[in-house]
Design a protein around this motif. Structure first.
Motif, short mmCIF file in Angstrom:
data_model
loop_
_atom_site.label_atom_id
_atom_site.label_comp_id
_atom_site.label_asym_id
_atom_site.label_seq_id
_atom_site.Cartn_x
_atom_site.Cartn_y
_atom_site.Cartn_z
N CYS A 79 0.85 -1.18 0.00
CA CYS A 79 0.00 0.00 0.00
C CYS A 79 0.89 1.24 0.00
N GLY A 80 0.32 2.33 -0.37
CA GLY A 80 1.06 3.58 -0.40
C GLY A 80 0.16 4.71 0.03
N ARG A 81 0.75 5.82 0.36
CA ARG A 81 -0.02 6.97 0.80
C ARG A 81 0.12 8.06 -0.24
N ASN A 82 -0.99 8.65 -0.64
CA ASN A 82 -0.98 9.69 -1.65
C ASN A 82 -0.87 11.04 -0.96
N TYR A 83 0.27 11.68 -1.09
CA TYR A 83 0.51 12.98 -0.47
C TYR A 83 0.07 14.15 -1.35
N ASP A 85 -3.04 14.46 -3.12
CA ASP A 85 -4.47 14.75 -3.14
C ASP A 85 -5.04 15.03 -1.75
N ARG A 86 -4.21 15.14 -0.75
CA ARG A 86 -4.68 15.39 0.62
C ARG A 86 -5.16 16.82 0.76
#
Length: 88
Positions: A79-83, A85-86
């Protein structure tokens, strides 16, 4: 000049059939008794390793040249975190 024109036409149209003289003869060097033996197991293994490396390099080149293609993962836990579109 006619021979040069014939060569130019042959070069520009590779789909045309090749005209061969019926009296032409050749020698088959692959089925003769003194031909080189088949490649050894080590050579076959080396060839397989080189082809595997070439396939991996081709995949990397495609990934580099086409960043719009989706990334394929085989790990379901990756999994990854989208920085980008926050809201913060």
């Amino acid at each position: 000049a006619m021979k040069l024109k014939e060569l130019a036409i042959d070069y520009m149209h590779p789909e045309k059939p090749v005209v061969v003289d019926s009296l032409a003869s050749c020698r088959n060097y692959f089925d003769r008794a003194s031909a080189e033996p088949q490649e050894s197991k080590e050579e076959a293994d080396e060839r397989a390793r080189i082809l595997e490396d070439a396939a991996a390099l081709k995949k990397l080149a495609v990934d580099y040249m086409h960043p719009e293609l989706p990334v394929k993962t085989t790990d379901p836990l990756a999994c990854g975190r989208n920085y980008f579109d926050r809201p913060s």
